[in-house]
Structure formats: C-alpha cells, structure tokens
Write an enzyme that holds these catalytic residues in place. Structure first.
Site, PDB file in Angstrom:
ATOM      1  N   GLU A 192       0.774  -1.283   0.146  1.00 57.08           N
ATOM      2  CA  GLU A 192      -0.056  -0.023   0.156  1.00 57.08           C
ATOM      3  C   GLU A 192       0.836   1.294  -0.008  1.00 57.08           C
ATOM      4  OE1 GLU A 192      -3.319  -1.216  -0.948  1.00 57.08           O
ATOM      5  OE2 GLU A 192      -3.016   0.710  -0.782  1.00 57.08           O
TER       6      GLU A 192
HETATM    7  C1  LIG Z   1       1.895  -9.689   0.472  1.00 51.88           C
HETATM    8  C2  LIG Z   1       1.903  -8.975  -0.585  1.00 51.88           C
HETATM    9  C3  LIG Z   1       0.762  -8.251  -0.878  1.00 51.88           C
HETATM   10  C4  LIG Z   1       0.485  -7.119  -1.972  1.00 51.88           C
HETATM   11  N1  LIG Z   1      -0.579  -6.972  -2.413  1.00 51.88           N
HETATM   12  C5  LIG Z   1      -0.796  -6.243  -3.421  1.00 51.88           C
HETATM   13  C6  LIG Z   1      -2.290  -5.881  -4.081  1.00 51.88           C
HETATM   14  O1  LIG Z   1      -3.003  -6.439  -3.616  1.00 51.88           O
HETATM   15  N2  LIG Z   1      -2.031  -5.279  -5.295  1.00 51.88           N
HETATM   16  C7  LIG Z   1      -1.000  -4.675  -5.840  1.00 51.88           C
HETATM   17  O2  LIG Z   1      -1.230  -3.966  -6.674  1.00 51.88           O
HETATM   18  N3  LIG Z   1       0.388  -4.579  -5.276  1.00 51.88           N
HETATM   19  C8  LIG Z   1       0.256  -5.621  -4.165  1.00 51.88           C
HETATM   20  N4  LIG Z   1       1.474  -5.653  -3.474  1.00 51.88           N
HETATM   21  C9  LIG Z   1       2.552  -4.948  -3.900  1.00 51.88           C
HETATM   22  C10 LIG Z   1       3.189  -3.889  -2.996  1.00 51.88           C
HETATM   23  O3  LIG Z   1       2.295  -2.877  -3.164  1.00 51.88           O
HETATM   24  C11 LIG Z   1       4.585  -3.457  -3.388  1.00 51.88           C
HETATM   25  O4  LIG Z   1       5.448  -4.391  -3.187  1.00 51.88           O
HETATM   26  C12 LIG Z   1       5.026  -1.933  -2.867  1.00 51.88           C
HETATM   27  O5  LIG Z   1       4.200  -1.154  -3.396  1.00 51.88           O
HETATM   28  C13 LIG Z   1       6.594  -1.907  -3.246  1.00 51.88           C
HETATM   29  O6  LIG Z   1       6.728  -2.013  -4.523  1.00 51.88           O
HETATM   30  P1  LIG Z   1       8.206  -3.147  -4.722  1.00 51.88           P
HETATM   31  O7  LIG Z   1       7.933  -4.181  -3.974  1.00 51.88           O
HETATM   32  O8  LIG Z   1       8.358  -3.117  -6.227  1.00 51.88           O
HETATM   33  O9  LIG Z   1       9.227  -2.267  -4.212  1.00 51.88           O
HETATM   34  P2  LIG Z   1      10.042  -1.115  -4.793  1.00 51.88           P
HETATM   35  O10 LIG Z   1       9.377  -0.173  -5.557  1.00 51.88           O
HETATM   36  O11 LIG Z   1      11.391  -1.715  -5.724  1.00 51.88           O
HETATM   37  O12 LIG Z   1      10.866  -0.564  -3.574  1.00 51.88           O
HETATM   38  C14 LIG Z   1      11.968  -1.008  -2.710  1.00 51.88           C
HETATM   39  C15 LIG Z   1      12.454  -0.168  -1.698  1.00 51.88           C
HETATM   40  O13 LIG Z   1      12.649   1.133  -2.227  1.00 51.88           O
HETATM   41  C16 LIG Z   1      12.126   2.376  -1.678  1.00 51.88           C
HETATM   42  N5  LIG Z   1      11.746   3.015  -2.860  1.00 51.88           N
HETATM   43  C17 LIG Z   1      11.301   2.885  -4.094  1.00 51.88           C
HETATM   44  N6  LIG Z   1      11.060   4.008  -4.752  1.00 51.88           N
HETATM   45  C18 LIG Z   1      11.445   4.906  -4.174  1.00 51.88           C
HETATM   46  C19 LIG Z   1      11.622   6.349  -3.962  1.00 51.88           C
HETATM   47  N7  LIG Z   1      11.046   7.188  -5.079  1.00 51.88           N
HETATM   48  N8  LIG Z   1      12.185   7.108  -3.088  1.00 51.88           N
HETATM   49  C20 LIG Z   1      12.696   6.568  -1.950  1.00 51.88           C
HETATM   50  N9  LIG Z   1      12.449   5.339  -1.801  1.00 51.88           N
HETATM   51  C21 LIG Z   1      11.961   4.630  -2.845  1.00 51.88           C
HETATM   52  C22 LIG Z   1      10.778   1.822  -1.150  1.00 51.88           C
HETATM   53  O14 LIG Z   1      10.372   2.517  -0.156  1.00 51.88           O
HETATM   54  C23 LIG Z   1      11.217   0.408  -0.817  1.00 51.88           C
HETATM   55  O15 LIG Z   1      11.778   0.442   0.573  1.00 51.88           O
HETATM   56  C24 LIG Z   1       1.675  -6.557  -2.584  1.00 51.88           C
HETATM   57  C25 LIG Z   1       2.759  -7.149  -1.999  1.00 51.88           C
HETATM   58  C26 LIG Z   1       2.971  -7.966  -1.074  1.00 51.88           C
HETATM   59  C27 LIG Z   1       4.513  -8.398  -0.773  1.00 51.88           C
END
Ligand SMILES: Cc1cc2nc3c(=O)[nH]c(=O)nc-3n(C[C@H](O)[C@H](O)[C@H](O)COP(=O)(O)OP(=O)(O)OC[C@H]3O[C@@H](n4cnc5c(N)ncnc54)[C@H](O)[C@@H]3O)c2cc1C
Length: 596
Positions: A438
């Site tokens: 989220e």
């Molecule tokens: C169990 C689970 C359930 C989920 N359910 C859903 C769902 O129902 N629907 C859905 O659409 N998604 C869902 N997600 C996805 C979830 O919302 C994403 O994992 C989350 O938004 C983070 O994206 P990412 O994993 O690609 O991490 P990344 O975007 O790669 O981020 C990795 C790290 O980098 C940091 N970061 C990234 N960009 C920036 C920036 N610009 N500035 C500073 N820091 C940054 C983040 O804070 C994080 O700490 C789910 C994920 C999990 C694990």
C-alpha cells in the site's frame, strides 16, 4: 493464546480521543447514534474473537495452496468468510441503495482493527473488497454499479486491487499492462500483475479485479493509466454468472507471513484479452484507484494497530506467568517477569505505541467522515485536508508500530518468542508486510513532506499542531501530579515538530534533498507528537471520568505519562537529524561504496 477483541479500548479512543461522538451529536450522520456504533463494534468484536481468531494459527500453518490455477484457502476460512458476509460485515459503509448499512467509515475502521487483530491473513480479503466498493461507488457508471455493487456489498463477491507489475512497484509510471478499445464498447486487457492479494481463492463465487492499464494512445506515465473492472466470471445483464473471463492466477508467492492470504501472479489476456469495463474516464484511472488506495492505507494502519494489540495481549499474559529472577518484591521466590523494570518498559512501550497509533487512525477516520458529511463546504474541505495529511501518518506510523510492538512481543517471551508454538513469532512475521505494501512507508513519508505539508500554504499542518498544543495546555492546566512532566515533554515534542516542519517547508523550494533525506524521520516525529497528544487526551478523559466517580480508566493517565516521559523525548533527536539536512548525502554515499 486466545485473542480478546479490545472493544472497550476502541470505543474509548473513538469517544475520547477522536471526537467521533461529537461528530455524531452534531448530526452529520443523520439519525445514526453512538449506541448503534457501540453495538456494531461490540458485535464485530464478538465475531472476531469467536469465529476468526481461532483460524489465525491454522491459516499460518496451512497457508493458501495453489493447484492448476485454483487457490484453496486454509481449512475453516471459507465457512468463516461466508458467515462474516452473512453477518453483513462487507457492507458496513456500503450504500443502503445496494444493500449496505451506510454507516460511517469510522465504524468500519474500528471493525477493521478487530478483523486484523483476529487474523490478518483473513482480514486482507475484506480490506481489498472495501476499497473496490469505494472506487466503484465513486467512479463507476450506473450500469456497473447496478451489476457489481450489490454483490460486493453483500460479500458474495470479493474485490482486488491490481497495480503492481514486475517493473512497476512504487513507481506506477512503469505500468505496461495494455488495454484495447473494441467496437462492442468493452475493452480487452493484456498483461501480468504480480503480488495481487486474494487474486484467486475459493471463498466467494466471483472476484472483481480493478486493474490499472494503459490504452495505446495514452500519454506516458501515470497520466496515461486507466482503471478497468475485470471480473473472474463474466456477469450477464440479469446479474447471473456467465463464462470464465480471460484472466487466471499463474502462481502464488511463498512469504514470510500472512500465509493464509494468497498473493497471486495474475495473467490477463492469454487469448483474445480479458474483458474489462472502464471505471471513470480514460487516462484518469489513478484518481479512481486513489479512492481505493486511500481507503486501503488507513486499513493497513489499522492492521498495524490490530496486530500490535494482539501481540501486546499475548506478551502481557506471558509476562504475568513466566517466573525468572527476583523483582523488587520477590523475596525468596522467583518473580513473574512483569515485575522487572525492563520488561515493564517493553510492555509499556508496546501499549503506549498501540494506543497512540489507534488514536491517530481514529482521527484519520473521523476526518474522512467529516470530509463527506461535514455541514458546510468549508468544513468538508478542511476535513478533507486533514484526512489527506493524516493518511500517510496513519498508514506508516501505525504499520511501523505494528512491527515494533510485535518484535517487542517476541523479546518479552525470551527464547519462547523465537519458537513458533507460542504464536508471538507469527505476529512479527505477519506484521512485517504492512510497512511495505500500500505504498512502502518511505514513499508515504515522501507523500507527507512533498504533497501534504504545502496543503493550504501550510495551514493544514498548522491546524494539527494547534490541536496538539491545546491538549498539552490542558494537561498542564488540569493534569496535576499524576501527569508528571507530561505537559512539558509534550510541548517539547510539538516544538520539535513545528521547527522541523518549518525547516522542511522552507527547504521544499530550495533543496529537495533536505526534504527527501528527512522525510521518514519527519513522519516518525509527527507520529510521536500526535500520538503523544492522543494518549494524553485519553489520560485527561480518564481523569475527568474519575472526578465523576468512575476511576476504572485511570491507568490511561499512567500510560500518557509513560509516553510523554519515555517515548516522546525521541522527538528532539529526530528534529536534529532532520535539520542536519541532505547536504552531506553525497558524502554519506561513500559509506555505501563497494569495499567500504
Ligand atoms: C504480500 C503482498 C501483498 C501485496 N498486495 C498487493 C495488491 O493486492 N495489489 C497490488 O497492486 N500490489 C500488491 N503488493 C505490492 C506492493 O504494493 C509493493 O510491493 C509495494 O508497493 C512496493 O513495491 P516494490 O515491491 O516493487 O518495491 P520497490 O518499489 O522496488 O521499492 C523497494 C524499496 O525502495 C524504496 N523506494 C522505491 N522508490 C523510492 C523513491 N522514489 N524514493 C525513496 N524510496 C523509494 C521503497 O520504499 C522500498 O523500501 C503486495 C505485495 C506483497 C509483498
């Protein structure tokens, strides 16, 4: 250990911290009264304790299972979900026009804490459905609402939120899923979504996916995203289910926690494309999705509170039973570990943070309700700004609290906390995700400093700070000896917040690195000052009740004092770190260089 829904704490916070009863008494919810709110929340508490909570461990051990595109939820989940839906719980806020109860969002937020405290793995399914109901209510055509809302609100069907793709997580600019217009007016969707919560399961007859996708002529970035409703089974005009749509679950993830909740890889359009119906306008999908995301962000904050309370209950119970060493009153016998000052510190920290996070989430929920139902346009606008300001704090501070409290819960258990049988470890594993999904907490913090600090030229934050100062002044005027140094410490935390706010607001137009480097620290500082004010407000209310002959709540004064004297002083350190700015970031980077 059995989970006890903390209904009395929830009602106390709504009434004495969040001003929910005042809102009710002002008549903004029409005939709805405080007694009805209490009855609904008490009934939710009973259901959560008796029906959902016993499934928590089973859900963890058994997990959701994937086979040939089908997902089986753990034993008992389907029946519990159906009983939950039959109880009307999917429709707490839903419009009565479609069979919902039409109750305030605050009631739903309060219930969400109880569902999540009972089992986060279970509660995730309703969490997403609630967001889908909100987005469709606000943006879908009458025809779509007519076909789908009733079944979502009755809980017969569930909803999902499809944003994430392998290359598009925090950065939705990178979403690639395609949508094609077809002459029949129905779009076709092609692409892969990952991490989709309850994207496939066996608890409901149909699943309504809300999917962000891009039309061929769409502008780049998030301004080119449209939102589509894609049902698992196509729905005939009379509402009955038709053929299977071209969408399938390819696999589910193996995760650290929330094992019961299937996290799905979803494939749209293996064949001719998944039939999708536009929600809102083309290229304006993110606005509609934001309705869903904002509702889900507060709900994730409530997950943090729910799991924190559960971890606290378990740690308290263990600390009263487990005997080790000699406490101050120990004599020749070993004492219960709750008598040791350091164990008390852990338990008090757990409780104070939990109550603070609950207060912040409840304030946010009431602000959301006021933004819809406030009597004047100006009241609604101000409440909308307050909700916008507090939502990232409710989400990130509370999910961090869930994490910290669950971890402290393991520590209170000593070695037994690390052993799965006690269940303390499950809370820690389950809680961990809330800070990630989220919108990861770091991204929430950026939203707070970039978009929310400037609201109404800083007036939204100024109003919040003024509210905190009023609580501190009341503690100074009427708190007396029982509050110790609370008023003073609270004022110091609020001063630190005000100075940090000024520093970041000034930096916004000068050096964004200062802002980005301090964002997470600032969100924490905000949470500590506002959370301290919430806990102090509860303490003041407890004193006032005692003056009227009811001393049962006086423990809240001690909790307020603990928060102010032992937790809030961290505000000064956070302020210093924020004001040291981002200037040295280039230099800090050297510390991350390979080989360093
Ligand atoms: C169990 C689970 C359930 C989920 N359910 C859903 C769902 O129902 N629907 C859905 O659409 N998604 C869902 N997600 C996805 C979830 O919302 C994403 O994992 C989350 O938004 C983070 O994206 P990412 O994993 O690609 O991490 P990344 O975007 O790669 O981020 C990795 C790290 O980098 C940091 N970061 C990234 N960009 C920036 C920036 N610009 N500035 C500073 N820091 C940054 C983040 O804070 C994080 O700490 C789910 C994920 C999990 C694990």
């Amino acid at each position: 250990m059995t989970y006890r829904s903390p209904v009395s704490d929830v009602l106390f916070s709504l009434t004495h911290v969040a001003g929910f009863n005042e809102a009710i008494e002002e008549g903004i919810f029409g005939e709805f009264d405080a007694q009805t709110a209490a009855s609904v929340i008490e009934e939710a508490g009973r259901f959560a304790t008796e029906v959902i909570a016993p499934l928590n461990r089973i859900g963890d051990l058994h997990g959701a299972r994937y086979e040939n595109g089908h997902v089986a939820t753990p034993p008992g989940f389907r029946d519990a979900y159906r009983a939950w839906a039959a109880g009307g719980w999917a429709g707490v806020t839903g419009s009565p026009r479609y069979g919902g109860m039409g109750l305030p969002h605050t009631v739903n937020a309060a219930c969400a804490e109880l569902w999540n405290g009972a089992s986060m793995g279970f509660a995730l399914c309703p969490l997403l459905s609630e967001g889908a109901i909100g987005a469709l209510s606000a943006y879908a055509s009458d025809e779509l609402r007519g076909l789908y809302l009733g079944r979502l609100i009755s809980g017969e069907w569930t909803g999902t939120m499809n944003l994430t793709e392998p290359q598009a997580g925090s950065d939705l600019n990178a979403v690639k899923t395609r949508a094609e217009r077809r002459p029949d007016g129905i779009y076709r969707i092609f692409g892969q979504k990952i991490f989709i919560t309850y994207g496939e399961h066996d608890m409901a007859d149909n699943i309504v996916h809300l999917v962000l996708a891009r039309l061929p002529d769409a502008p780049p970035g998030t301004r080119g995203l449209s939102l589509f409703l894609v049902p698992k089974f196509l729905v005939k005009p009379d509402g009955s289910l038709g053929a299977r749509n071209d969408v399938r679950c390819a696999s589910i993830e193996h995760k650290l926690g929330i094992h019961a909740s299937p996290t799905c890889v979803m494939i749209y359009g293996d064949g001719d494309g998944a039939a999708g119906w536009l929600v809102g306008e083309e290229n304006r999908g993110l606005a509609a999705m934001f309705v869903m995301m904002n509702s889900a962000r507060l709900a994730v904050g409530m997950q943090g509170v729910g799991i924190a309370d559960r971890a606290l209950q378990q740690a308290l119970s263990y600390a009263r039973d487990r005997r080790q060493g000699r406490g101050p009153n120990g004599g020749s016998q070993m004492s219960a570990i709750i008598e040791h000052a350091d164990v008390q510190r852990m338990l008090l920290t757990m409780k104070a943070l939990t109550h603070a996070a609950r207060g912040i989430c409840h304030l946010t929920a009431v602000a959301i309700d006021r933004s819809f139902h406030g009597k004047t346009k100006d009241e609604r606008r101000q409440a909308g700004e307050r909700a916008a300001l507090l939502t990232p704090i409710a989400k990130a501070f509370s999910s961090d609290v869930g994490d910290e409290v669950a971890s402290l819960g393991v520590q209170v258990h000593g070695g037994m906390g690390y052993v799965e049988e006690t269940g303390a470890a499950q809370h820690m594993r389950d809680a961990r995700i809330a800070a990630i999904y989220e919108g990861a907490n770091g991204v929430q913090a950026i939203d707070l400093v970039h978009r929310k600090l400037p609201l109404s030229d800083g007036q939204a934050v100024a109003r919040e700070i003024a509210g905190m100062r009023a609580v501190a002044a009341e503690a100074a005027a009427t708190g007396g000896a029982a509050f110790g140094a609370s008023a003073q410490r609270l004022v110091e935390a609020i001063d630190a917040l005000e100075r940090a706010t000024r520093f970041l607001s000034d930096s916004l137009s000068v050096d964004t690195r200062d802002v980005l480097a301090g964002a997470t620290l600032y969100l924490r500082l905000f949470g500590l000052a506002l959370g301290g004010a919430c806990v102090a407000k509860a303490g003041l209310a407890a004193q006032s009740l005692a003056r009227r002959g009811d001393s049962s709540q006086l423990g809240r004064v001690a909790l307020a004092r603990f928060f102010a004297e032992k937790i809030a002083p961290a505000a000064a350190g956070l302020e210093n770190a924020i004001r040291s700015g981002g200037g040295a970031l280039d230099q800090y980077e050297a510390a991350l260089a390979e080989g360093t």
